[in-house]
Motif scaffolding. Structure first.
Motif, mmCIF file in Angstrom:
data_model
loop_
_atom_site.group_PDB
_atom_site.id
_atom_site.type_symbol
_atom_site.label_atom_id
_atom_site.label_comp_id
_atom_site.label_asym_id
_atom_site.label_seq_id
_atom_site.Cartn_x
_atom_site.Cartn_y
_atom_site.Cartn_z
ATOM 1 N N ASN A 22 0.787 -12.391 3.609
ATOM 2 C CA ASN A 22 0.545 -11.116 4.513
ATOM 3 C C ASN A 22 1.380 -10.106 4.443
ATOM 4 O OD1 ASN A 22 0.141 -14.099 5.702
ATOM 5 N ND2 ASN A 22 2.840 -14.592 6.163
ATOM 6 N N ARG A 23 1.956 -9.702 3.132
ATOM 7 C CA ARG A 23 1.934 -7.874 3.079
ATOM 8 C C ARG A 23 1.466 -7.471 2.404
ATOM 9 N NH1 ARG A 23 5.224 -9.445 -1.622
ATOM 10 N NH2 ARG A 23 6.438 -10.065 -0.256
ATOM 11 N N PHE A 24 -0.387 -8.080 2.033
ATOM 12 C CA PHE A 24 -1.518 -7.372 2.213
ATOM 13 C C PHE A 24 -1.976 -6.750 3.864
ATOM 14 C CE2 PHE A 24 -5.619 -7.842 2.436
ATOM 15 C CZ PHE A 24 -6.347 -6.284 2.235
ATOM 16 N N PHE A 25 -1.777 -7.771 4.497
ATOM 17 C CA PHE A 25 -2.075 -7.911 5.667
ATOM 18 C C PHE A 25 -1.660 -6.832 6.312
ATOM 19 C CE2 PHE A 25 -3.222 -9.211 10.253
ATOM 20 C CZ PHE A 25 -4.716 -7.916 10.361
ATOM 21 N N ALA A 26 -0.371 -7.158 6.060
ATOM 22 C CA ALA A 26 0.952 -5.784 7.008
ATOM 23 C C ALA A 26 0.295 -4.425 6.667
ATOM 24 C CB ALA A 26 2.160 -6.290 7.333
ATOM 25 N N ARG A 27 0.642 -4.130 5.045
ATOM 26 C CA ARG A 27 0.420 -2.479 4.540
ATOM 27 C C ARG A 27 -0.732 -2.273 5.086
ATOM 28 N NH1 ARG A 27 3.550 -1.205 0.929
ATOM 29 N NH2 ARG A 27 5.832 -2.075 1.174
#
Length: 190
Positions: A22-27
């Motif tokens: 999720n952190r990757f997708f947000a970034r």
């Protein structure tokens, strides 16, 4: 593609935890959505250069998060799987004297990065990953500006946009490759 897979990716052994995916997708979304900074007292050219430096920084942090999400500890593994010819050609055309890359190299201390930047300056092979990582590091630590050593902010913008394009292509391919395992896992007859 991300929207279809990121929610289930973190629930499998193929990816890191859901929080990391999720952190990757947000970034990734943030980097792709970035349209620019609003700066008071700067020329349009300088603002454009700062926007480009910021954009490549955001794309690099998304790439770092992708590596965590797909469980790649050594980014050089990804670096070996891609072609950088188009990106490097754009950068060389934008800055034929290598003013910008030489300025970045001056502030880099990591021997492997310096070696890659030397290779680029001497028309040898280099990855866009090394260039983006170096730019992010030097920009965030202060000495890199859009007109460093007399470099044209337009050239800096062109260089950074080429790097962002390359990073997006790499992230899309790497995520798709990792997600192909999800397809097999959830659709074994396909």
């Amino acid at each position: 593609m991300y929207e279809l897979h990121y929610q289930i990716a973190g629930c499998t052994q193929l990816f890191a935890s859901a929080k990391t995916v999720n952190r990757f997708f947000a970034r990734y979304r943030f980097a792709r959505a970035f349209k620019g900074l609003e700066l008071e007292g700067y020329s349009d050219d300088t603002t454009s250069g700062y926007n480009a430096l910021t954009k490549v920084t955001l794309h690099w942090t998304a790439f770092e998060q992708l590596c965590r999400a797909i469980k790649v500890a050594d980014m050089r593994v990804i670096g070996q799987r891609h072609s950088y010819d188009e990106c490097l050609k754009s950068i060389r055309e934008a800055d034929p004297q290598n003013i910008f890359v030489r300025s970045v190299k001056f502030h880099i201390t990591a021997p492997d990065q310096k070696s890659q930047l030397d290779a680029f300056i001497n028309n040898g092979p280099c990855t866009s990953l090394t260039l983006a990582k170096s730019i992010r590091h030097i920009f965030l630590h202060g000495p890199l500006t859009p007109n460093v050593n007399g470099c044209s902010p337009h050239a800096v913008s062109t260089i950074c946009h080429a790097l962002c394009k390359s990073l997006v292509e790499i992230m899309d391919i790497e995520f798709a490759n990792a997600a192909s395992g999800l397809e097999e896992m959830f659709n074994p007859s396909s």
